[in-house]
Scaffold this motif. Structure first.
Motif, mmCIF file in Angstrom:
data_model
loop_
_atom_site.group_PDB
_atom_site.id
_atom_site.type_symbol
_atom_site.label_atom_id
_atom_site.label_comp_id
_atom_site.label_asym_id
_atom_site.label_seq_id
_atom_site.Cartn_x
_atom_site.Cartn_y
_atom_site.Cartn_z
ATOM 1 N N GLU A 1 0.867 -1.181 0.000
ATOM 2 C CA GLU A 1 0.000 0.000 0.000
ATOM 3 C C GLU A 1 0.905 1.233 0.000
ATOM 4 O OE1 GLU A 1 -3.034 2.303 2.991
ATOM 5 O OE2 GLU A 1 -2.897 0.135 3.123
ATOM 6 N N VAL A 2 0.670 2.097 -0.978
ATOM 7 C CA VAL A 2 1.480 3.309 -1.101
ATOM 8 C C VAL A 2 0.667 4.498 -0.597
ATOM 9 C CG1 VAL A 2 2.717 4.813 -2.682
ATOM 10 C CG2 VAL A 2 2.685 2.344 -3.087
ATOM 11 N N ARG A 3 1.249 5.260 0.306
ATOM 12 C CA ARG A 3 0.581 6.463 0.802
ATOM 13 C C ARG A 3 1.398 7.681 0.385
ATOM 14 N NH1 ARG A 3 -1.341 5.006 6.924
ATOM 15 N NH2 ARG A 3 -2.295 3.033 6.369
ATOM 16 N N TRP A 4 0.760 8.616 -0.206
ATOM 17 C CA TRP A 4 1.452 9.834 -0.641
ATOM 18 C C TRP A 4 1.183 10.957 0.277
ATOM 19 C CZ3 TRP A 4 5.084 9.181 -4.203
ATOM 20 C CH2 TRP A 4 4.980 8.088 -5.039
#
Length: 87
Positions: free
Chosen positions: A84-87
């Motif tokens: 999961e990528v969080r920006w």
């Protein structure tokens, strides 16, 4: 066409086995032979800390630019859906 069998004393060699290329097969042959007491020499392109097919380095095509790098990229890509990528 016959083969000449060298008798002891016909010639002097510095190595019992001389391996050209230090790919997977060459390194394995050299190590096994050395473990059995053979004097082994190897020949490879000039060493460089960052190996490539042009500069040289121990490993051969499979390790430097073929099978192993491909497998690392393919295996790494398989984790894409799990991260999961969080920006």
């Amino acid at each position: 066409m016959g083969r000449k069998v060298l008798n002891e004393g016909d010639s002097h060699y510095d190595f019992d086995l001389f391996v050209i290329g230090t790919g997977s097969g060459g390194v394995r042959a050299a190590r096994l032979s050395a473990n059995f007491g053979a004097k082994v020499g190897i020949c490879e392109l000039p060493f460089h800390p960052i190996s490539s097919e042009v500069i040289g380095g121990v490993g051969g095509t499979c390790v430097i630019g073929g099978c192993v790098p491909k497998k690392i990229l393919v295996y790494g890509a398989a984790f894409g859906g799990e991260v999961e990528v969080r920006w």
